[in-house]
Design an enzyme around this catalytic site. Sequence first.
Site, short mmCIF file in Angstrom:
data_model
loop_
_atom_site.label_atom_id
_atom_site.label_comp_id
_atom_site.label_asym_id
_atom_site.label_seq_id
_atom_site.Cartn_x
_atom_site.Cartn_y
_atom_site.Cartn_z
N CYS A 241 -4.67 6.89 0.64
CA CYS A 241 -5.41 6.68 -0.43
C CYS A 241 -5.31 6.74 -1.74
CB CYS A 241 -6.52 7.54 0.03
SG CYS A 241 -7.73 7.59 -1.16
N ASN A 250 0.41 5.61 6.70
CA ASN A 250 0.06 5.81 7.24
C ASN A 250 0.71 6.20 8.55
OD1 ASN A 250 -3.38 5.64 7.74
ND2 ASN A 250 -2.27 4.19 6.50
#
Lengths: 310, 310
Positions: A241, A250
Site C-alpha cells: 500500500c 503480498n
Amino acid sequence: MNFPKRIQINEVVLRDGLQLEKKIVSVKEKKMLFDQLVKARLETIEFGSFVHPRLVPQMANSGELYSLISDEYKLLTMIALIPNLKGAVNAYSHGVKQVNFVFSASDTHNLQNVHKRTEESLKELETIQAFCTQKNIELNVSIATTFGCPFEGEVPTERIKSVLTKVISMHVKTITLADTTGMANPQQVYDLLVSLRSDFPEQKFNLHFHNTRGMGLSNILAGMQAGVDSYDTSLGGLGGCPFAPGATGNVCTEDVVHMLHSMGIETGLSLDELITASETLTKIVEHETPSYIRKAGPYNRKYPIPTTIK
Amino acid sequence: MNFPKRIQINEVVLRDGLQLEKKIVSVKEKKMLFDQLVKARLETIEFGSFVHPRLVPQMANSGELYSLISDEYKLLTMIALIPNLKGAVNAYSHGVKQVNFVFSASDTHNLQNVHKRTEESLKELETIQAFCTQKNIELNVSIATTFGCPFEGEVPTERIKSVLTKVISMHVKTITLADTTGMANPQQVYDLLVSLRSDFPEQKFNLHFHNTRGMGLSNILAGMQAGVDSYDTSLGGLGGCPFAPGATGNVCTEDVVHMLHSMGIETGLSLDELITASETLTKIVEHETPSYIRKAGPYNRKYPIPTTIK
C-alpha cells in the site's frame, strides 16, 4: 491438521502488486501479463483500481486495460478496486461488472488512505451499495488493517466485529480481511477467523496477507485450519500500500500454489504457467522479485548427479 | 491449533550459516558474533565443524574458535558438526564436549557429502559412538535429506524409520531431522513427525529446515503441531550445504523467534539482541541477508502519523 481440499486463489498482481512499482507498466504489458495469468487458469483477477491517477499513477490505465480484456474474457471474474463512490461511477463508465470497495478498520490508516474515518467510509458504502444495485454491479468489500495498523497497532476484535456487522447487513458478495502491512501472526489469524466464522456463518471471507515479516504462508496455513478457502495472492510476491509506511509485497502466488499443491491441496492452477508468468513479470518491472519458487523451482525438481564425486 | 508453550532454538549460523559464504570469516569476527548470540540468551550453539579444511574452508578455524569460547562460556551447549570419526577425534583434540554427527538418509546425497552410502555412515556411527563414550563426549546425530533428496527426490518413510531404529539403538542425545534443500511441506512434516513420535516416543527430535521454497516458518508451525519443541535456526537466514545443488539459507532465527513471540510462545531469547546480532552479521558477511525482521522490525513497531494528510 485439517485443511479445505480446494483453495480459491484471487490474483492481485495487476492491482496491489504493481502499486509500489516505480516504472509505470503500460497497458500493453499489463495485457500480456493478464493473458499469461489466464493461461495459468486464474479465474478471479483484480485487474486495477479506479483511484485518483495523481495518487496512484500506476493504476491510471485501469479503464483502458479493462476495455482490452473485457470482451475477450467474458467468463472471468475481473475486479476493480474502488476507494469511494467516484471510483464506482468511474468503473461503471468503463463497463466494469464487479468492484471491491476498500477502507480500513483503523481510523488513522483510513485517513491516510482515503481521508475519511472508518465510520465515514461505512456511510459511503451505503451509497455505493445503492449505486451498484441500480447498475447491476457486483460489490465486494475489503477491510484493510484488520490484523493491525502501522500507526495504531492492534485493532480490537470488537471493532472488527462491529464494522463487519454493518458491512454484512448490506449483503455484499465477498469480504476480504486484509493484513495491510504484514502484522498478522498464525495464532491471531486462526483465533479471529474461527470467531468470525462462528459469528457470521453465512458470510464468505477471503484473506489478504502481506509477507512483510515472512509469515504470509504460515498465516494462510492458519486461515485454512480455521476453514477459510479463499486467498488473495500476487504473482512474484510484489505489492504494498502506497499509504502505509513499511508496506512490502503480498504473499507470492507461485509460492502459495506450490505449497498447496505439495500438500495435496487443489487450486485448479498450473504452477508451470505461473512460473512462466512470473518470469515475464520480472522482465516487465525490471528487477528481482521476492518469489522463492521462480528461483528454486518446485520441490520435486531433481538435480543431475555430478559425474565426478570428489 | 495446539502448540508447545516453549520452543528451544539451536543457533547454527556459525556452522551451516557461514558454509556457503565466499568471504572467510575470521576467528575474531566469529567470536564477536558468538558473544552477541550469548547476549541474546542463546544456550545451544553449533559453533563450527571438523571437516576437511579444503572442502569447507570456512570451517577451518573451528578449533581455534572453540579455544576462545570454551573457557568463557562453560555453561553453554557448544556443538561441533562432524562428518566422520576423524572429525570426532579432531573435535576431541580441541576439547570439544558435544558433537553432532551428520549423514544423509539418501545414498546419493551421502555419497556427495561424505563419500559413503547411508549404511556405511551408520557403521561409522557405531565406531564414533564407542569413541565418544570412551572420551565422555555427548553425541547427537543429524539425518540430512530426511524430507527429500535433491538427486533422488522423495525418501521413503520406511527408509527413514529403518535408519532411525539403528540410530536410536545407539542411545544418542538429540536426533535432528534435516530438510537439507528446503523440499519439505507442512503436511509432510506433520504426518512424518506424528508417526515418528508415535513409533519412538522416548526419543528427543529436533528439526532443521531450509527456507529454499519459502516454507520454513510453515514447516515449523506444522512441526509444533506435531508436538516437536526444538528447532535449528540460523541468524539472518544464512546457510546451505556446499554439496547439495540449489541449497539456500536456513530458516532465519529472528524471523522464527518473532513469529513465536507474536503467537505468545516462549523461547527465552531477546528479539532485540538477535536483531542487533543480525545487523553485525550483515556487516561481517558484507551483503544483505534473507532476514525479514531485521528489515521490517517487529509487528508491534508503530510508525509516526505523517503531519500532513494529503
